[in-house]
Design an enzyme around this catalytic site. Structure first.
Site, mmCIF file in Angstrom:
data_model
loop_
_atom_site.group_PDB
_atom_site.id
_atom_site.type_symbol
_atom_site.label_atom_id
_atom_site.label_comp_id
_atom_site.label_asym_id
_atom_site.label_seq_id
_atom_site.Cartn_x
_atom_site.Cartn_y
_atom_site.Cartn_z
ATOM 1 N N GLU A 14 54.939 28.810 38.340
ATOM 2 C CA GLU A 14 55.842 27.947 38.963
ATOM 3 C C GLU A 14 57.046 27.346 38.111
ATOM 4 O O GLU A 14 58.095 27.183 38.575
ATOM 5 C CB GLU A 14 54.831 26.581 39.361
ATOM 6 C CG GLU A 14 55.633 25.586 40.042
ATOM 7 C CD GLU A 14 54.811 24.680 40.661
ATOM 8 O OE1 GLU A 14 55.221 23.895 41.568
ATOM 9 O OE2 GLU A 14 53.405 24.480 40.278
ATOM 10 N N LYS A 24 47.949 16.122 40.363
ATOM 11 C CA LYS A 24 46.451 16.811 40.330
ATOM 12 C C LYS A 24 46.074 16.649 39.077
ATOM 13 O O LYS A 24 44.549 16.643 38.864
ATOM 14 C CB LYS A 24 46.740 18.239 40.617
ATOM 15 C CG LYS A 24 47.006 18.862 41.860
ATOM 16 C CD LYS A 24 47.120 20.229 42.119
ATOM 17 C CE LYS A 24 47.336 20.843 43.539
ATOM 18 N NZ LYS A 24 48.375 20.661 43.876
ATOM 19 N N HIS A 47 42.486 18.740 42.528
ATOM 20 C CA HIS A 47 42.914 19.461 43.520
ATOM 21 C C HIS A 47 42.038 19.242 44.598
ATOM 22 O O HIS A 47 41.216 20.056 44.904
ATOM 23 C CB HIS A 47 42.986 21.251 43.005
ATOM 24 C CG HIS A 47 43.790 22.042 43.927
ATOM 25 N ND1 HIS A 47 44.389 21.658 45.079
ATOM 26 C CD2 HIS A 47 44.202 23.282 43.629
ATOM 27 C CE1 HIS A 47 45.024 22.610 45.429
ATOM 28 N NE2 HIS A 47 44.874 23.812 44.663
ATOM 29 N N PHE A 88 45.857 30.510 47.383
ATOM 30 C CA PHE A 88 45.142 31.787 47.467
ATOM 31 C C PHE A 88 45.594 32.242 48.496
ATOM 32 O O PHE A 88 45.529 31.793 49.645
ATOM 33 C CB PHE A 88 43.581 31.747 47.271
ATOM 34 C CG PHE A 88 43.314 31.127 45.625
ATOM 35 C CD1 PHE A 88 43.955 31.405 44.803
ATOM 36 C CD2 PHE A 88 41.857 31.096 45.532
ATOM 37 C CE1 PHE A 88 43.591 31.170 43.619
ATOM 38 C CE2 PHE A 88 41.526 30.688 44.467
ATOM 39 C CZ PHE A 88 42.447 30.882 43.153
#
Length: 430
Positions: free
Chosen positions: A332, A353, A358, A417
Site C-alpha cells: 500500500e 485498524k 479489522h 482477499f
C-alpha cells in the site's frame, strides 16, 4: 450520471462502542478495542485475542418495533443498529413521505456465524470411525434435530440487506457484495453510482461482519494473517510498524445514508460530505496476496481521483487500508508513492485498524465515517502502536497522536482477499 451524491447520516457499531461521538473521541485518544476473546474458548488457538463488540443489545436500538433481535445473526444485528442510527442521524425518521421505491440498500455484508456447536455435534455423531468417513444419514438425523432453520438461513450474506429493506421500507434497489475486506467500500461506491444515474434518491449503504468464531479464527490463523502477540494483545495491531506481525480480527458495522444532493437540500438535511470519486479494480494475481507492484491498488486510487476530477495534490488525508500485515502495508505504501509522487511524503496517512482491529466487510464503511469526522472537526485520527519505522513504509502515518489539520478532501482505501481494490474520495460539501 451528473447527479451529485452526499452523505446525510452515519451510524456504527464498533469494538470501541456504538455511538458516533463517543467512539470518535476514543479513537482520537488512541484507545484500543482489542482484548482476549470471550465469544468462544480460544485457549488452544495461535491467536487468542480479537476486537469484539461489547455490551451490545439490539433491543436498545429497535425496541419491540422490529422483532429481528429474536432471530437475526450477530452481524445482521450490528447492521440493523448502525442503520437505525444513520437513519435517525439523516433526519429520515421525521420524513415518512420519502417515496419507498426511491430508497435502496447496498451492503458489503458478511456471512452470518455458523451454528458451530450444533453443527459439530452432528458431525461427531455422523462420523464412522471404521470407514473413516462421514455417514451422511447419521449426520442428517442429528442435524435435523439440533440445527435451527432460522440460524441456517441467517448465515446467508444477503440477509442483513433484506432485514434493512424490511425495517426501513426500502423498496428500491437491493444488493449485497462480499468482496472480503473491500466489501463495504465497494458497496458505498456502487450505491453512489446508483444515485448518480437516477435509480435511487436515497441508499442505505455500508457493511457488517463478524468472523470471531472458531472457523473464522482458524482460517485466518492457517493463512498466517493474524498477529499472535497474545502477551501484548492491546498493542498487537501495528500498521506500518517494522515489528508488525499480522492483523487483529475485529467485528462490527458501519452504515451511511447516501442521498441525491437536490433531494437532500429540499428536505433540509444536514450535508455531512460529498462522495466525489470511486475506483474499483482487481489484481488478477493471487487470492491471498496483493500484486507485488501494487498495480490493482494504484489503478483503484487513480480511478477514484479521475472520477472525482481531482489531482493527488488535492487530497488532504488518506485513510489507509493499513492492516498490519507485512505485505499489505509495504505494498500500500508503494502504491501511494506511485500515485502521489513527491506529494506522497506530504499527505498524512493513518489506519484506525490499529485501534478497532479489522472489521473485514465492515471495515471500509467505518473508516469512511472517520474521514467524514476528520473533515468536520479538522483533526486526523492516529495510527496507534507505531514505534519502529520500517524502511519499506516511509511515509507520514500520523503516529500515536491525533493531529490538527485543514481537512477538506479525503481518500479511503480498502483492499480484499481475492485481489479486490476499492477507493473512495469524499470532500466537504461546497
Amino acid at each position: 450520471m451528473n447527479r451529485r451524491v452526499v452523505i446525510t447520516g452515519m451510524g456504527w457499531v464498533t469494538p470501541l462502542g456504538h455511538d458516533i461521538e463517543g467512539v470518535w473521541q476514543r479513537l482520537l485518544r488512541g484507545e484500543s478495542g482489542v482484548a482476549p476473546i470471550t465469544l468462544f474458548d480460544a485457549r488452544t488457538f495461535p491467536t487468542q485475542f480479537a476486537a469484539e463488540v461489547k455490551d451490545f443489545d439490539l433491543r436498545r436500538f429497535l425496541g419491540d418495533r422490529y422483532p429481528a433481535h429474536q432471530t437475526c445473526s450477530r452481524n445482521t444485528g450490528f447492521a440493523l443498529a448502525a442503520a437505525e442510527m444513520a437513519w435517525r442521524d439523516a433526519g429520515l425518521s421525521e420524513r415518512p413521505d420519502v417515496p419507498p421505491d426511491m430508497i435502496g440498500v447496498y451492503l458489503g455484508g458478511g456471512e452470518g456465524p455458523i451454528d458451530f456447536e450444533n453443527f459439530v455435534a452432528a458431525a461427531i455423531a455422523g462420523w464412522d470411525a471404521g470407514k473413516r468417513q462421514l455417514d451422511a444419514v447419521r449426520w442428517a438425523a442429528v442435524a435435523q434435530e439440533r440445527l435451527s432453520a432460522v440460524r441456517e438461513f441467517e448465515q446467508n450474506p444477503n440477509c442483513a440487506a433484506g432485514h434493512l429493506a424490511c425495517r426501513f421500507n426500502a423498496q428500491g434497489p437491493n444488493f449485497n457484495t462480499l468482496t472480503a475486506c473491500a466489501a463495504s467500500t465497494q458497496a458505498l461506491g456502487e450505491a453512489a453510482m446508483l444515485i448518480r444515474r437516477g435509480d435511487a434518491d436515497i441508499m442505505i449503504s455500508g457493511g457488517a461482519h463478524s468472523m470471531i468464531h472458531p472457523l473464522g479464527v482458524t482460517g485466518f490463523n492457517r493463512l498466517t494473517a493474524l498477529s499472535t502477540r497474545n502477551d501484548s494483545c492491546v498493542t498487537a495491531s501495528r500498521p506500518f510498524d517494522r515489528t508488525r506481525d499480522g492483523f487483529v480480527l475485529g467485528e462490527g458495522a458501519g452504515i451511511l445514508i447516501l442521498e441525491e444532493y437536490e433531494s437532500a437540500r429540499r428536505r433540509g438535511a444536514r450535508l455531512l460530505a460529498e462522495v466525489l470519486g470511486y475506483g474499483s479494480t482487481a489484481d488478477a494475481f493471487r487470492v491471498t496476496d496483493m500484486h507485488e507492484d501494487g498495480r490493482g491498488a494504484i489503478a483503484a486510487m487513480r480511478g477514484a481521483l479521475a472520477d472525482a476530477g481531482l489531482q493527488p495534490t488535492d487530497i488532504d488525508y488518506i485513510s489507509a487500508h493499513g492492516t498490519g500485515t507485512e505485505e499489505n502495508d509495504k505494498i500500500e505504501t508503494l502504491a501511494i508513492r506511485q500515485v502521489f509522487g513527491e506529494f506522497a511524503r506530504k499527505v498524512p496517512i493513518s489506519s484506525v485498524k490499529s485501534m478497532l482491529g479489522h472489521l473485514i466487510a465492515g471495515a471500509g464503511a467505518v473508516e469512511l465515517i472517520t474521514c467524514v469526522l476528520a473533515i468536520r472537526d479538522g483533526i486526523l485520527p492516529p495510527t496507534a502502536n507505531y514505534r519502529e519505522p520500517d524502511p519499506n513504509c516511509d511515509l507520514d502515518y500520523v503516529p500515536n497522536q491525533p493531529r490538527r489539520a485543514n481537512v477538506r478532501t479525503c481518500l479511503s482505501n480498502s483492499f480484499g482477499f481475492g485481489g479486490q481494490n476499492d477507493t473512495l474520495v469524499i470532500r466537504a460539501v461546497a
